[in-house]
Scaffold this active site. Structure first.
Site, PDB file in Angstrom:
ATOM      1  N   ARG A  69       9.882  72.671  52.742  1.00  0.00           N
ATOM      2  CA  ARG A  69      10.723  71.725  53.646  1.00  0.00           C
ATOM      3  C   ARG A  69      11.207  70.509  52.555  1.00  0.00           C
ATOM      4  O   ARG A  69      12.184  69.899  52.840  1.00  0.00           O
ATOM      5  CB  ARG A  69      10.038  70.943  54.611  1.00  0.00           C
ATOM      6  CG  ARG A  69       9.880  72.348  55.655  1.00  0.00           C
ATOM      7  CD  ARG A  69       9.240  71.656  56.870  1.00  0.00           C
ATOM      8  NE  ARG A  69       9.226  72.769  58.033  1.00  0.00           N
ATOM      9  CZ  ARG A  69       8.154  72.724  58.907  1.00  0.00           C
ATOM     10  NH1 ARG A  69       7.171  71.958  58.948  1.00  0.00           N
ATOM     11  NH2 ARG A  69       8.251  73.758  59.734  1.00  0.00           N
ATOM     12  N   GLU A 106      -7.161  74.219  53.314  1.00  0.00           N
ATOM     13  CA  GLU A 106      -8.237  73.871  54.269  1.00  0.00           C
ATOM     14  C   GLU A 106      -8.760  75.434  54.500  1.00  0.00           C
ATOM     15  O   GLU A 106      -9.868  75.641  55.103  1.00  0.00           O
ATOM     16  CB  GLU A 106      -7.610  73.368  55.607  1.00  0.00           C
ATOM     17  CG  GLU A 106      -6.979  71.998  55.767  1.00  0.00           C
ATOM     18  CD  GLU A 106      -5.380  72.366  55.564  1.00  0.00           C
ATOM     19  OE1 GLU A 106      -4.738  72.326  56.394  1.00  0.00           O
ATOM     20  OE2 GLU A 106      -5.048  71.965  54.204  1.00  0.00           O
TER      21      GLU A 106
END
Length: 181
Positions: A69, A106
């Site tokens: 992005r 994560e």
């Protein structure tokens, strides 16, 4: 001037759409697609970034966009500033000789890379992405820029999720965010 700034920030904020429980339960996803769909909101984002850069960074050589992005906002800002744009991609997505850095997510590990000749030593760069969450990806991109011996002027993001403390991974770099949650 301050009213114009505030109205642009409000426009951007109104065009960030929350999606509860995406991509999994307990996550509140902040969607930038409405910004991209609305020309005035997209223009406001680039105006705000441009104003910040012109005020705080008199010389910029390159805008470095983070996969994927950062590729949406980075070229528009680079064009406004009259500077080049380069890509930091996920490993295996760029042709030619590349430089990479591994980092933790994560849920596992990842690698980011840049073409070896994309950034020259000493070039003044700004990194751009849509979101600062845990800071892992942006930190990895900064590490890549250090490997290239670039001068990191700062990082630009549309959204910062403050509760995830991603800024902690970027303490040695200035981070400018348009919207904070």
């Amino acid at each position: 001037m301050a009213a114009d700034l505030e109205s642009k920030l409000q426009l951007v904020h109104r065009h960030i759409r929350p999606f509860p429980d995406f991509p999994k339960k307990g996550i509140l996803f902040r969607d930038i697609c409405p910004i991209l769909k609305d020309p005035a909101a997209l223009t406001a984002v680039i105006d705000l970034f441009e104003e910040h850069v012109r005020k705080n960074h008199q010389q910029v050589d390159l805008i470095v966009g983070i996969d994927a992005r950062g590729f949406l906002f980075g070229p528009l800002l680079a064009q406004r500033l009259g500077v080049g744009f380069v890509l930091v991609r996920k490993k295996g997505k760029l042709p030619g000789t590349t430089v990479s850095v591994a980092y933790d997510l994560e849920y596992g590990k990842a690698e980011a890379e840049i073409q070896e000749d994309a950034v020259a030593p000493g070039q003044k760069i700004l990194l751009i992405d849509d979101l600062l969450a845990t800071g892992g990806t942006l930190h990895a991109a900064c590490e890549l820029m250090k490997k290239q011996q670039a001068e990191i002027l700062g990082c630009l993001v549309v959204i910062e999720l403050k509760e995830l403390n991603g800024i902690d991974q970027l303490k040695s770099h200035a981070v400018f965010s348009l919207v904070q949650y």
